[in-house]
Design an enzyme around this catalytic site. Structure first.
Site, PDB file in Angstrom:
ATOM      1  N   HIS A   1       2.021   5.180   8.128  1.00 15.79           N
ATOM      2  CA  HIS A   1       2.346   4.768   6.833  1.00 15.79           C
ATOM      3  C   HIS A   1       2.540   5.943   5.702  1.00 15.79           C
ATOM      4  CE1 HIS A   1       1.662   1.461   3.606  1.00 15.79           C
ATOM      5  NE2 HIS A   1       2.061   2.566   2.892  1.00 15.79           N
TER       6      HIS A   1
ATOM      7  N   HIS B   1       5.597   7.337   2.559  1.00 15.04           N
ATOM      8  CA  HIS B   1       6.894   6.830   1.623  1.00 15.04           C
ATOM      9  C   HIS B   1       7.655   8.302   1.879  1.00 15.04           C
ATOM     10  CE1 HIS B   1       5.371   3.030   0.119  1.00 15.04           C
ATOM     11  NE2 HIS B   1       4.153   3.805   0.535  1.00 15.04           N
TER      12      HIS B   1
ATOM     13  N   GLN C   1       9.317  -2.456  -3.373  1.00 13.61           N
ATOM     14  CA  GLN C   1       8.299  -1.766  -4.486  1.00 13.61           C
ATOM     15  C   GLN C   1       7.850  -2.687  -5.639  1.00 13.61           C
ATOM     16  OE1 GLN C   1       6.331   1.730  -4.567  1.00 13.61           O
ATOM     17  NE2 GLN C   1       5.311   0.019  -5.772  1.00 13.61           N
TER      18      GLN C   1
ATOM     19  N   HIS D   1       2.496  -4.169   2.539  1.00 11.15           N
ATOM     20  CA  HIS D   1       1.345  -3.531   1.764  1.00 11.15           C
ATOM     21  C   HIS D   1       0.881  -4.794   1.167  1.00 11.15           C
ATOM     22  CE1 HIS D   1       3.759  -0.023   1.600  1.00 11.15           C
ATOM     23  NE2 HIS D   1       2.948   0.573   0.757  1.00 11.15           N
TER      24      HIS D   1
ATOM     25  N   GLU E   1      -3.516  -3.995  -2.212  1.00  9.48           N
ATOM     26  CA  GLU E   1      -3.741  -2.773  -2.519  1.00  9.48           C
ATOM     27  C   GLU E   1      -4.263  -2.862  -3.881  1.00  9.48           C
ATOM     28  OE1 GLU E   1      -0.566   0.087  -2.173  1.00  9.48           O
ATOM     29  OE2 GLU E   1      -2.043   1.913  -2.428  1.00  9.48           O
TER      30      GLU E   1
ATOM     31  N   ASP F   1       0.257   8.191   3.624  1.00  9.09           N
ATOM     32  CA  ASP F   1       1.058   7.232   2.520  1.00  9.09           C
ATOM     33  C   ASP F   1       1.646   8.296   1.461  1.00  9.09           C
ATOM     34  OD1 ASP F   1       1.398   5.055   1.063  1.00  9.09           O
ATOM     35  OD2 ASP F   1      -0.565   4.981  -0.048  1.00  9.09           O
TER      36      ASP F   1
HETATM   37 FE   FE2 Z   1       2.231   2.800   0.761  1.00  5.25          FE
END
Ligand code: FE2
Length: 423
Positions: free
Chosen positions: A64, A66, A159, A217, A220, A316
């Protein structure tokens, strides 16, 4: 003088196999594949590497990250509150200026950093809630550009929510049609709980329609009322897609009351989905609204592992608006997990190593492609350590990285010297 029989021969390394078995072997590599594994190989290699009992492991799997936001820390400003939500605001500003060249340059630089530290499989999210799908298109091009040395999976990640604005749902579907490997989501950041539930159902529908993996996701946040994991589990049970589904973060699970958490664990056992924890980020972003006692903001990694569920790990973020630190080193991630999840028993420490290797391969659905065996692609790393415990304890140097039979990176092991005279 006879010519070499193999492209490469590794001499006398300690080969780590699933379950922690270790045996000292030579490995011959030819035409990108593992040709022989034996206690001794007589034939020579065009390239010979003397391993001197260092550890041979399958490569690390980054479950995971970005890549589209990597290496942007401070642009256009630093995250002063340290929260996930200020990070999302800063990213919303930064992504107005994305270009193909910008995203590709940062993504490839980050992948090189990761590969040099033993990562040869990466799942990256690409934000598809920006108007031109630039981040996504860049990462799809990067996936092609790096395929000779890195396996990259790209996730369509909304997002700002699938229903957060009028155009986002259409952008998601367009992104899926452009050829992503995985469909993402962010139900806890949709405008309402109902939107969040609907988004999970929509993701499962798309995954079945377009034959894609799922990585959401999920929860979170520290809010113990954020309960989309149960929705993901229910959809996985009904669709029987469990092994193709991943719930990332699930940090609210660390805040649920035990009565609910124990009930949920039963559903998760039935669902057999994968979990990704991101300990560096979770310990940093979560707990920000707490005074004391302050929560750790990590999902229940130890309990999931004890239930036999598949947990893998991600970095991440690397130097972005959510996390300004990081080098892409998966041993940093494991090291943090051991502490935050209090997995300090020897079996627990060893299990944490498996989370960035075999468990990650399971999350990414790499199947038979992954692992060190005759006939498989020659993807492996050599660590300056004797076993998994030493690799984590010392955050071992990755001395050699071999991808598809090629030595693509090497690092000299630092040598410490005592200079003071002993009395
Ligand atoms: Fe993430």
């Amino acid at each position: 003088m006879t010519s070499a029989s193999y492209g490469m021969v590794l001499r006398q390394g300690r080969l780590l196999q699933p379950g922690g078995t270790i045996e000292t072997v030579d490995i011959a590599i030819e035409a990108g594949k593992i040709a022989v594994i034996a206690p001794r190989i007589e034939a020579s290699g065009a390239l010979e590497l003397a391993l001197n009992d260092q550890l041979i492991s399958p490569p690390f799997v980054e479950s995971h990250i970005h890549l589209d936001s990597a290496l942007t820390a401070g642009e256009p400003r630093w995250n002063q509150s340290g929260t996930l939500f200020e990070g999302i605001e800063i990213w919303r500003e930064r992504k107005q200026n994305l270009s193909l060249a910008d995203v590709k340059m940062r993504a490839i630089e980050t992948l090189k950093q990761q590969a040099m530290q033993g990562v040869l499989y990466v799942r990256s999210h690409a934000d598809v809630s920006e108007k031109n799908l630039v981040a996504l298109q860049a990462l799809l091009e990067v996936r092609e550009q790096v395929k000779d040395w890195m396996t990259l999976q790209v996730v369509a990640f909304p997002q700002d929510g699938i229903y957060g604005s009028t155009q986002n749902r259409a952008l998601m579907e367009e992104a899926i049609q452009l050829g992503v490997d995985v469909i993402g989501g962010i139900p806890h950041y949709e405008l309402t709980r109902e939107d969040g539930v609907q988004s999970v159902h929509q993701i499962f529908e798309w995954a079945q329609q377009y034959d894609r993996l799922i990585d959401i996701h999920c929860d979170e946040i520290d809010d113990d009322h954020s309960r989309f994991l149960e929705v993901v589990a229910a959809c996985a049970i009904r669709s029987e897609m469990g092994s193709r589904v991943t719930a990332s973060h699930t940090t609210a699970f660390g805040s649920y009351n035990n009565a609910y958490a124990n009930k949920l664990l039963g559903f998760l056992r039935r669902a057999q989905i994968n979990f990704v924890a991101n300990p560096l980020i979770n310990i940093t972003l979560q707990g920000r609204t707490d005074t004391y006692p302050k929560r750790r903001g990590l999902t229940r990694v130890k309990e999931l592992w004890q239930q036999g569920l598949n947990v893998s790990l991600g970095h991440d973020c690397v130097q972005d608006c959510w996390y300004s630190l990081g080098t892409g080193n998966m041993l940093d991630v494991v090291f943090m997990l051991v502490h935050v999840a209090q997995m300090t028993g020897i079996n627990e420490i060893n299990a944490c190593y498996d989370m960035v290797t075999w468990n990650g391969a399971k999350t990414l659905n790499l199947s038979d492609h992954y692992g060190i065996a005759v006939g498989k692609p020659a993807n492996l790393i050599v660590l300056n350590a004797t076993d998994r415990y030493e690799a984590i304890r010392c955050r071992a140097t990755i001395q050699y990285v071999i991808s598809q039979g090629n030595l693509i990176a090497s690092t000299n092991v630092p040598v410490m010297q005592w200079r003071h005279e002993l009395k």
